[in-house]
Scaffold this motif. Structure first.
Motif, PDB file in Angstrom:
ATOM      1  N   TYR A  43       0.763  -1.101   0.065  1.00 43.22           N
ATOM      2  CA  TYR A  43      -0.189  -0.046   0.087  1.00 43.22           C
ATOM      3  C   TYR A  43       0.761   1.216  -0.166  1.00 43.22           C
ATOM      4  O   TYR A  43       0.577   2.115  -0.653  1.00 43.22           O
ATOM      5  CB  TYR A  43      -0.934  -0.065   1.105  1.00 43.22           C
ATOM      6  N   GLN A  44       2.098   1.133   0.885  1.00 41.14           N
ATOM      7  CA  GLN A  44       2.776   2.358   0.799  1.00 41.14           C
ATOM      8  C   GLN A  44       3.635   2.683  -0.606  1.00 41.14           C
ATOM      9  O   GLN A  44       3.715   3.872  -0.860  1.00 41.14           O
ATOM     10  CB  GLN A  44       3.618   2.015   1.991  1.00 41.14           C
ATOM     11  N   MET A  47       1.083   4.223  -2.809  1.00 34.11           N
ATOM     12  CA  MET A  47       0.844   5.716  -2.559  1.00 34.11           C
ATOM     13  C   MET A  47       2.137   6.655  -2.807  1.00 34.11           C
ATOM     14  O   MET A  47       1.865   7.525  -3.426  1.00 34.11           O
ATOM     15  CB  MET A  47       0.893   5.864  -1.116  1.00 34.11           C
ATOM     16  N   TRP A  51       1.898   9.804  -5.433  1.00 34.18           N
ATOM     17  CA  TRP A  51       2.161  10.814  -5.083  1.00 34.18           C
ATOM     18  C   TRP A  51       3.445  11.616  -5.687  1.00 34.18           C
ATOM     19  O   TRP A  51       3.481  12.943  -5.939  1.00 34.18           O
ATOM     20  CB  TRP A  51       2.601  10.857  -3.550  1.00 34.18           C
ATOM     21  N   TRP A 132      -4.773   1.782   6.626  1.00 39.72           N
ATOM     22  CA  TRP A 132      -3.780   1.827   5.500  1.00 39.72           C
ATOM     23  C   TRP A 132      -4.493   1.971   4.246  1.00 39.72           C
ATOM     24  O   TRP A 132      -4.365   2.791   3.593  1.00 39.72           O
ATOM     25  CB  TRP A 132      -2.478   1.061   5.495  1.00 39.72           C
ATOM     26  N   GLY A 136      -5.493   5.742   4.042  1.00 38.78           N
ATOM     27  CA  GLY A 136      -3.901   6.013   2.987  1.00 38.78           C
ATOM     28  C   GLY A 136      -4.190   5.628   1.648  1.00 38.78           C
ATOM     29  O   GLY A 136      -4.189   6.803   0.835  1.00 38.78           O
ATOM     30  N   SER A 140      -5.553   8.561  -1.028  1.00 38.03           N
ATOM     31  CA  SER A 140      -4.392   8.995  -2.122  1.00 38.03           C
ATOM     32  C   SER A 140      -4.970   8.644  -3.494  1.00 38.03           C
ATOM     33  O   SER A 140      -4.538   9.513  -4.394  1.00 38.03           O
ATOM     34  CB  SER A 140      -2.987   8.142  -1.608  1.00 38.03           C
TER      35      SER A 140
END
Length: 232
Positions: A43-44, A47, A51, A132, A136, A140
């Motif tokens: 997930y991070q 993102m 971004w 998340w 998140g 996002s």
């Protein structure tokens, strides 16, 4: 009206996004299923992927290359704005009711589960993953993908490319960016992108499609989380 150098730069960056997604393809899925990568890390990474180009776009906007009005980020108070706002509230209410129904109806959960098995690998299982995914990843996606695909390609480039071309291009690139979820999902996501593009044009508000996009993804995460829980 010709496309400016800064617009070419952003268009090039956006085109690179589905190219990178195609290159990655099943790598994320394989890594998660093999235990080499956690879902939260995936997930991070997603993102960050969204971004980075969005920050470039915002920097160009701060520099003066684009104006908020180019992306329909200003509240006009017209009929389209208000209809879009009411629609967002209605969709939020429907999703809340649907999630509540699924939470308390085992047979309804089973019906949804049968048609969503292809996405089980990326769905949150515990509350940490759920946070998340919803707060998140989903937020996002709503902000970044709508700024890039609807706000920039349709809003900023609409006059240069034409509404129809910009609508098709944004939907195509948006769908291809989700190739890691499988080619069938590319088609499904492309259609969703087309619908969001039409809503964006009709409501003249990027905020409406940002909210709708985030709501759809949040709802998907909550439903996916419910499916992963053992039946009581």
């Amino acid at each position: 009206m010709t496309i400016q150098p800064t617009e070419w730069l952003m268009l090039f960056i956006i085109v690179l996004m589905p190219v990178y997604s195609l290159w990655e393809a099943d790598k994320v899925k394989i890594a998660i299923l093999a235990g080499r990568k956690t879902k939260i890390r995936a997930y991070q990474d997603a993102m960050l992927f969204m971004w980075l180009p969005t920050l470039v776009l915002l920097a160009l906007m701060a520099y003066g290359a684009f104006a908020p009005s180019d992306f329909s980020l200003l509240w006009l108070g017209n009929l389209g704005n208000w209809i879009g706002t009411v629609f967002v509230v209605a969709i939020a209410g429907y999703f809340a009711y649907s999630a509540y129904t699924l939470m308390h109806n085992a047979s309804a959960r089973q019906k949804f589960r049968d048609v969503s098995q292809n996405h089980d690998w990326m769905m949150p299982v515990n509350k940490s993953e759920l946070r998340w995914f919803t707060l998140g990843l989903s937020v996002s996606a709503g902000v970044c993908e709508e700024l890039l695909f609807r706000g920039f390609i349709i809003g900023a480039l609409g006059d240069s490319l034409g509404v129809v071309v910009s609508l098709i291009l944004s939907s195509l690139l948006f769908g291809l960016c989700h190739v890691y979820q499988g080619w069938m999902n590319v088609l499904r996501t492309g259609i969703i992108g087309l619908v969001l593009g039409v809503i964006f044009i009709l409501t003249e508000s990027l905020w409406v499609v940002i909210a709708l996009h985030a709501l759809v993804d949040i709802y998907g995460g909550i439903v996916g989380y419910l499916f992963q829980q053992p039946e009581k």
